[in-house]
Scaffold this motif. Structure first.
Motif, PDB file in Angstrom:
ATOM      1  N   THR A  36       0.833  -1.205   0.000  1.00  0.00           N
ATOM      2  CA  THR A  36       0.000   0.000   0.000  1.00  0.00           C
ATOM      3  C   THR A  36       0.867   1.253   0.000  1.00  0.00           C
ATOM      4  O   THR A  36       0.467   2.293  -0.556  1.00  0.00           O
ATOM      5  CB  THR A  36      -0.933  -0.009   1.214  1.00  0.00           C
ATOM      6  OG1 THR A  36      -1.696  -1.218   1.226  1.00  0.00           O
ATOM      7  CG2 THR A  36      -1.884   1.176   1.179  1.00  0.00           C
ATOM      8  N   GLY A  37       2.060   1.164   0.612  1.00  0.00           N
ATOM      9  CA  GLY A  37       2.983   2.290   0.547  1.00  0.00           C
ATOM     10  C   GLY A  37       3.368   2.622  -0.885  1.00  0.00           C
ATOM     11  O   GLY A  37       3.490   3.795  -1.252  1.00  0.00           O
ATOM     12  N   VAL A  38       3.539   1.602  -1.721  1.00  0.00           N
ATOM     13  CA  VAL A  38       3.839   1.836  -3.134  1.00  0.00           C
ATOM     14  C   VAL A  38       2.664   2.529  -3.817  1.00  0.00           C
ATOM     15  O   VAL A  38       2.834   3.425  -4.650  1.00  0.00           O
ATOM     16  CB  VAL A  38       4.174   0.505  -3.835  1.00  0.00           C
ATOM     17  CG1 VAL A  38       4.428   0.728  -5.320  1.00  0.00           C
ATOM     18  CG2 VAL A  38       5.383  -0.149  -3.182  1.00  0.00           C
ATOM     19  N   ARG A  39       1.459   2.116  -3.446  1.00  0.00           N
ATOM     20  CA  ARG A  39       0.267   2.742  -4.053  1.00  0.00           C
ATOM     21  C   ARG A  39       0.206   4.231  -3.716  1.00  0.00           C
ATOM     22  O   ARG A  39      -0.087   5.058  -4.588  1.00  0.00           O
ATOM     23  CB  ARG A  39      -0.970   2.008  -3.543  1.00  0.00           C
ATOM     24  CG  ARG A  39      -2.294   2.550  -4.088  1.00  0.00           C
ATOM     25  CD  ARG A  39      -2.976   3.421  -3.063  1.00  0.00           C
ATOM     26  NE  ARG A  39      -4.226   3.991  -3.541  1.00  0.00           N
ATOM     27  CZ  ARG A  39      -4.875   4.946  -2.925  1.00  0.00           C
ATOM     28  NH1 ARG A  39      -4.393   5.451  -1.788  1.00  0.00           N
ATOM     29  NH2 ARG A  39      -6.003   5.431  -3.406  1.00  0.00           N
ATOM     30  N   PHE A  40       0.502   4.595  -2.453  1.00  0.00           N
ATOM     31  CA  PHE A  40       0.498   6.014  -2.087  1.00  0.00           C
ATOM     32  C   PHE A  40       1.617   6.764  -2.798  1.00  0.00           C
ATOM     33  O   PHE A  40       1.456   7.937  -3.156  1.00  0.00           O
ATOM     34  CB  PHE A  40       0.636   6.164  -0.571  1.00  0.00           C
ATOM     35  CG  PHE A  40      -0.643   5.942   0.176  1.00  0.00           C
ATOM     36  CD1 PHE A  40      -1.699   6.829   0.054  1.00  0.00           C
ATOM     37  CD2 PHE A  40      -0.794   4.856   1.024  1.00  0.00           C
ATOM     38  CE1 PHE A  40      -2.888   6.637   0.746  1.00  0.00           C
ATOM     39  CE2 PHE A  40      -1.976   4.645   1.710  1.00  0.00           C
ATOM     40  CZ  PHE A  40      -3.036   5.532   1.572  1.00  0.00           C
ATOM     41  N   ALA A  41       2.768   6.097  -3.001  1.00  0.00           N
ATOM     42  CA  ALA A  41       3.869   6.752  -3.706  1.00  0.00           C
ATOM     43  C   ALA A  41       3.500   7.032  -5.152  1.00  0.00           C
ATOM     44  O   ALA A  41       3.857   8.084  -5.705  1.00  0.00           O
ATOM     45  CB  ALA A  41       5.123   5.877  -3.636  1.00  0.00           C
ATOM     46  N   ILE A  42       2.780   6.118  -5.780  1.00  0.00           N
ATOM     47  CA  ILE A  42       2.343   6.357  -7.161  1.00  0.00           C
ATOM     48  C   ILE A  42       1.429   7.582  -7.235  1.00  0.00           C
ATOM     49  O   ILE A  42       1.470   8.358  -8.191  1.00  0.00           O
ATOM     50  CB  ILE A  42       1.639   5.108  -7.710  1.00  0.00           C
ATOM     51  CG1 ILE A  42       2.645   3.954  -7.832  1.00  0.00           C
ATOM     52  CG2 ILE A  42       0.977   5.375  -9.044  1.00  0.00           C
ATOM     53  CD1 ILE A  42       2.014   2.639  -8.207  1.00  0.00           C
ATOM     54  N   GLY A  43       0.623   7.772  -6.190  1.00  0.00           N
ATOM     55  CA  GLY A  43      -0.260   8.937  -6.143  1.00  0.00           C
ATOM     56  C   GLY A  43       0.409  10.191  -5.645  1.00  0.00           C
ATOM     57  O   GLY A  43      -0.254  11.241  -5.573  1.00  0.00           O
TER      58      GLY A  43
END
Length: 270
Positions: A36-43
């Motif tokens: 989920t940290g990667v998902r926030f980084a993409i955003g």
């Protein structure tokens, strides 16, 4: 007279015991937090990306304790934990830092991101290969070999904490020529043979336990009120303690070597 009923044969126990579900569920949550940290980084939500990695590190520290309390340790749980660590503390931080900084130098930055993720996997593979070894002198003394994966992930994001502290007003903190070498340095510390402090190697005297509890409470309070300066300070202190931990283990190893070669006292002859 009735004949005795034949006893029913019990089915052999298969699958995972119920008591192993809770620690494995915590491990799965840690894995989910890292991804989920990667998902926030993409955003582009960098603070939440870091928070997810921190949450994964907390869950990673809790699942082992829960497994030992419930007597739910298993080989499946150990393998799942290593897989979760490789993704949450190797792949996820590498992608977060790459998206945050290293895209400005894609070739060099991607090489350093790959080094961090691969070296994390190599460290965990080395740990799994030694998990059944009978003689582990460093583990017996309470030390670790290299820095653990959660500590490496938290330390690798030190430039990101400093960028948060300055509110993005210092663009040089985001430079790939600073972030990439820093990631490579932390990656080499992961696979190094340097002895680092583990929880069991830290022993407190009885007369300072109250002071230690006060320090822990103060750190928790500062993490809530000023998380980024506190995390930056903790990373610097942890990395500064590595030479002392190496010297401490070297001293213990010499003491054990001297004890092993010391002549045994002989009984007096009658």
């Amino acid at each position: 007279m009735r004949e005795p009923r034949p006893r029913r044969l019990r089915r052999p126990a298969t699958g995972l015991p119920l008591r192993t579900i809770t620690p494995n569920a915590l491990t799965a949550l840690a894995l989910s937090s890292g991804l989920t940290g990667v998902r926030f980084a993409i955003g582009g939500d960098w603070q939440m990306a870091v928070v997810m990695i921190l949450a994964a590190s907390v869950l990673d520290g809790v699942d082992g304790q829960v497994a030992r309390m419930l007597r739910g340790t298993s080989r499946f749980g150990a393998e799942l934990d290593s897989l979760s660590d490789a993704i949450s503390f190797g792949v996820a931080p590498a992608l977060i830092l790459y998206l945050w900084s290293l895209t400005d130098a894609p070739r060099f930055g991607w090489i350093c991101a790959l080094l961090f993720a691969v070296f994390c996997a190599l460290r965990l593979a080395r740990f799994n290969a030694q998990i059944d070894a009978t003689e582990q002198p460093r583990k017996a003394a309470g030390f670790l070999t290299g820095i653990p994966a959660p500590a490496a992930a938290i330390s690798a994001m030190l430039p990101l904490y400093l960028w948060f502290i300055t509110e993005g007003k210092e663009p040089w903190l985001r430079s790939p020529w600073l972030v990439a070498p820093w990631m490579a340095f932390i990656a080499f510390l992961m696979i190094s043979s340097i002895a680092t402090y583990g929880w069991s190697s830290l022993r407190l005297r009885r007369n300072i336990r109250f002071e230690a509890l006060a320090v822990i409470v103060a750190i928790g309070a500062t993490l809530v009120s000023a998380p980024w300066p506190t995390l930056a300070g903790l990373c610097v202190i942890y990395l500064a303690l590595i030479p002392f931990s190496a010297a401490s283990y070297r001293r213990i190893r010499l003491q054990r070597a001297n004890m092993s070669v010391a002549p045994k006292p002989t009984a007096p002859s009658p």
